[in-house]
Design a protein around this motif. Structure first.
Motif, PDB file in Angstrom:
ATOM      1  N   GLY A  71      -8.020  20.086 -40.721  1.00 38.50           N
ATOM      2  CA  GLY A  71      -8.315  21.063 -39.669  1.00 38.50           C
ATOM      3  C   GLY A  71      -8.910  22.341 -40.244  1.00 38.50           C
ATOM      4  N   ILE A  72      -8.337  22.834 -41.336  1.00 35.28           N
ATOM      5  CA  ILE A  72      -8.883  24.010 -42.009  1.00 35.28           C
ATOM      6  C   ILE A  72     -10.280  23.700 -42.550  1.00 35.28           C
ATOM      7  CG2 ILE A  72      -8.581  25.578 -43.977  1.00 35.28           C
ATOM      8  CD1 ILE A  72      -6.654  26.110 -41.677  1.00 35.28           C
ATOM      9  N   GLY A  73     -10.440  22.503 -43.120  1.00 32.21           N
ATOM     10  CA  GLY A  73     -11.753  22.096 -43.621  1.00 32.21           C
ATOM     11  C   GLY A  73     -12.790  22.023 -42.515  1.00 32.21           C
ATOM     12  N   LEU A  74     -12.395  21.502 -41.362  1.00 31.14           N
ATOM     13  CA  LEU A  74     -13.322  21.440 -40.225  1.00 31.14           C
ATOM     14  C   LEU A  74     -13.789  22.828 -39.811  1.00 31.14           C
ATOM     15  CD1 LEU A  74     -11.942  18.720 -37.794  1.00 31.14           C
ATOM     16  CD2 LEU A  74     -14.213  18.852 -38.771  1.00 31.14           C
ATOM     17  N   ILE A  75     -12.860  23.753 -39.733  1.00 26.19           N
ATOM     18  CA  ILE A  75     -13.230  25.116 -39.347  1.00 26.19           C
ATOM     19  C   ILE A  75     -14.209  25.708 -40.346  1.00 26.19           C
ATOM     20  CG2 ILE A  75     -12.346  27.475 -39.081  1.00 26.19           C
ATOM     21  CD1 ILE A  75      -9.762  26.178 -37.975  1.00 26.19           C
ATOM     22  N   ILE A  76     -13.912  25.560 -41.626  1.00 32.17           N
ATOM     23  CA  ILE A  76     -14.766  26.139 -42.665  1.00 32.17           C
ATOM     24  C   ILE A  76     -16.144  25.492 -42.675  1.00 32.17           C
ATOM     25  CG2 ILE A  76     -15.058  26.329 -45.169  1.00 32.17           C
ATOM     26  CD1 ILE A  76     -11.983  26.717 -45.296  1.00 32.17           C
ATOM     27  N   PHE A  77     -16.195  24.156 -42.647  1.00 28.08           N
ATOM     28  CA  PHE A  77     -17.477  23.473 -42.770  1.00 28.08           C
ATOM     29  C   PHE A  77     -18.333  23.604 -41.516  1.00 28.08           C
ATOM     30  CE2 PHE A  77     -15.098  20.939 -46.039  1.00 28.08           C
ATOM     31  CZ  PHE A  77     -15.743  21.538 -47.115  1.00 28.08           C
ATOM     32  N   LEU A 113     -23.281  18.619 -46.328  1.00 29.20           N
ATOM     33  CA  LEU A 113     -22.389  19.386 -45.466  1.00 29.20           C
ATOM     34  C   LEU A 113     -22.053  18.603 -44.198  1.00 29.20           C
ATOM     35  CD1 LEU A 113     -20.988  22.127 -45.269  1.00 29.20           C
ATOM     36  CD2 LEU A 113     -23.013  22.994 -44.122  1.00 29.20           C
ATOM     37  N   ASP A 114     -23.032  17.898 -43.653  1.00 30.18           N
ATOM     38  CA  ASP A 114     -22.779  17.043 -42.488  1.00 30.18           C
ATOM     39  C   ASP A 114     -21.801  15.931 -42.835  1.00 30.18           C
ATOM     40  OD1 ASP A 114     -24.486  18.519 -40.931  1.00 30.18           O
ATOM     41  OD2 ASP A 114     -26.194  17.175 -41.219  1.00 30.18           O
ATOM     42  N   ARG A 115     -21.994  15.307 -43.986  1.00 26.57           N
ATOM     43  CA  ARG A 115     -21.099  14.213 -44.396  1.00 26.57           C
ATOM     44  C   ARG A 115     -19.672  14.698 -44.597  1.00 26.57           C
ATOM     45  NH1 ARG A 115     -25.577  12.428 -48.487  1.00 26.57           N
ATOM     46  NH2 ARG A 115     -26.826  11.095 -47.135  1.00 26.57           N
ATOM     47  N   ILE A 116     -19.516  15.842 -45.251  1.00 27.30           N
ATOM     48  CA  ILE A 116     -18.174  16.387 -45.481  1.00 27.30           C
ATOM     49  C   ILE A 116     -17.509  16.732 -44.153  1.00 27.30           C
ATOM     50  CG2 ILE A 116     -16.924  18.339 -46.477  1.00 27.30           C
ATOM     51  CD1 ILE A 116     -19.028  18.347 -48.725  1.00 27.30           C
ATOM     52  N   THR A 117     -18.266  17.290 -43.228  1.00 31.33           N
ATOM     53  CA  THR A 117     -17.719  17.625 -41.915  1.00 31.33           C
ATOM     54  C   THR A 117     -17.279  16.381 -41.165  1.00 31.33           C
ATOM     55  OG1 THR A 117     -19.205  19.530 -41.846  1.00 31.33           O
ATOM     56  CG2 THR A 117     -18.182  18.892 -39.788  1.00 31.33           C
ATOM     57  N   ILE A 118     -18.075  15.314 -41.240  1.00 33.61           N
ATOM     58  CA  ILE A 118     -17.722  14.063 -40.565  1.00 33.61           C
ATOM     59  C   ILE A 118     -16.470  13.456 -41.178  1.00 33.61           C
ATOM     60  CG2 ILE A 118     -18.493  11.684 -40.201  1.00 33.61           C
ATOM     61  CD1 ILE A 118     -21.336  12.860 -39.847  1.00 33.61           C
ATOM     62  N   VAL A 119     -16.361  13.497 -42.514  1.00 36.47           N
ATOM     63  CA  VAL A 119     -15.164  12.959 -43.170  1.00 36.47           C
ATOM     64  C   VAL A 119     -13.931  13.759 -42.765  1.00 36.47           C
ATOM     65  CG1 VAL A 119     -14.039  12.683 -45.419  1.00 36.47           C
ATOM     66  CG2 VAL A 119     -16.381  11.904 -45.100  1.00 36.47           C
ATOM     67  N   CYS A 120     -14.044  15.076 -42.716  1.00 33.98           N
ATOM     68  CA  CYS A 120     -12.912  15.911 -42.283  1.00 33.98           C
ATOM     69  C   CYS A 120     -12.512  15.584 -40.844  1.00 33.98           C
ATOM     70  CB  CYS A 120     -13.252  17.388 -42.412  1.00 33.98           C
ATOM     71  SG  CYS A 120     -13.140  18.033 -44.071  1.00 33.98           S
ATOM     72  N   ALA A 121     -13.501  15.374 -39.978  1.00 38.85           N
ATOM     73  CA  ALA A 121     -13.201  15.044 -38.585  1.00 38.85           C
ATOM     74  C   ALA A 121     -12.514  13.693 -38.468  1.00 38.85           C
ATOM     75  CB  ALA A 121     -14.483  15.056 -37.756  1.00 38.85           C
ATOM     76  N   ILE A 122     -12.947  12.716 -39.256  1.00 32.26           N
ATOM     77  CA  ILE A 122     -12.323  11.389 -39.211  1.00 32.26           C
ATOM     78  C   ILE A 122     -10.891  11.454 -39.724  1.00 32.26           C
ATOM     79  CG2 ILE A 122     -12.401   9.085 -40.247  1.00 32.26           C
ATOM     80  CD1 ILE A 122     -15.479   9.288 -40.051  1.00 32.26           C
ATOM     81  N   VAL A 123     -10.666  12.169 -40.832  1.00 33.78           N
ATOM     82  CA  VAL A 123      -9.306  12.308 -41.371  1.00 33.78           C
ATOM     83  C   VAL A 123      -8.417  13.017 -40.360  1.00 33.78           C
ATOM     84  CG1 VAL A 123      -7.940  13.448 -43.167  1.00 33.78           C
ATOM     85  CG2 VAL A 123     -10.011  12.214 -43.775  1.00 33.78           C
ATOM     86  N   PHE A 124      -8.932  14.051 -39.708  1.00 33.09           N
ATOM     87  CA  PHE A 124      -8.164  14.779 -38.702  1.00 33.09           C
ATOM     88  C   PHE A 124      -7.773  13.869 -37.538  1.00 33.09           C
ATOM     89  CE2 PHE A 124      -7.703  17.523 -34.983  1.00 33.09           C
ATOM     90  CZ  PHE A 124      -6.824  18.477 -35.471  1.00 33.09           C
TER      91      PHE A 124
END
Length: 85
Positions: free
Chosen positions: A16-22, A55-66
């Motif tokens: 969740g923190i990663g999603l906000i940042i990215f 950056l898009d890939r990292i955001t997608i991974v964070c969203a999937i983990v969340f």
């Protein structure tokens, strides 16, 4: 709480923190929907830089983990079953 629940809570918090940042790190693409439609129709440069793709890939991974951690916690704790001891 079991160690599995603690792991999923930590995963959910960090993602969740990663999603906000990215999401905040993404650059603005335009002023609205009309800019998005116009840029896709008339733009000759459709590619993005490597940094934006990563950056898009990292955001997608964070969203999937969340989402996965959220669903697992919803299955483990149905409505009204959280108890502290």
């Amino acid at each position: 709480m079991t160690p599995l629940v603690i792991i999923f809570l930590v995963l959910m918090f960090l993602s969740g923190i990663g999603l906000i940042i990215f999401i905040l790190m993404h650059s603005g693409k335009g002023t609205g929907i009309s800019e998005m439609i116009a840029s896709s129709m008339y733009s000759t440069q459709t590619g993005t830089s490597i940094i934006e793709k990563n950056l898009d890939r990292i955001t997608i991974v964070c969203a999937i983990v969340f989402m996965v951690s959220l669903i697992v916690l919803m299955v483990i704790f149905p409505h009204g079953t959280i108890t502290t001891q």
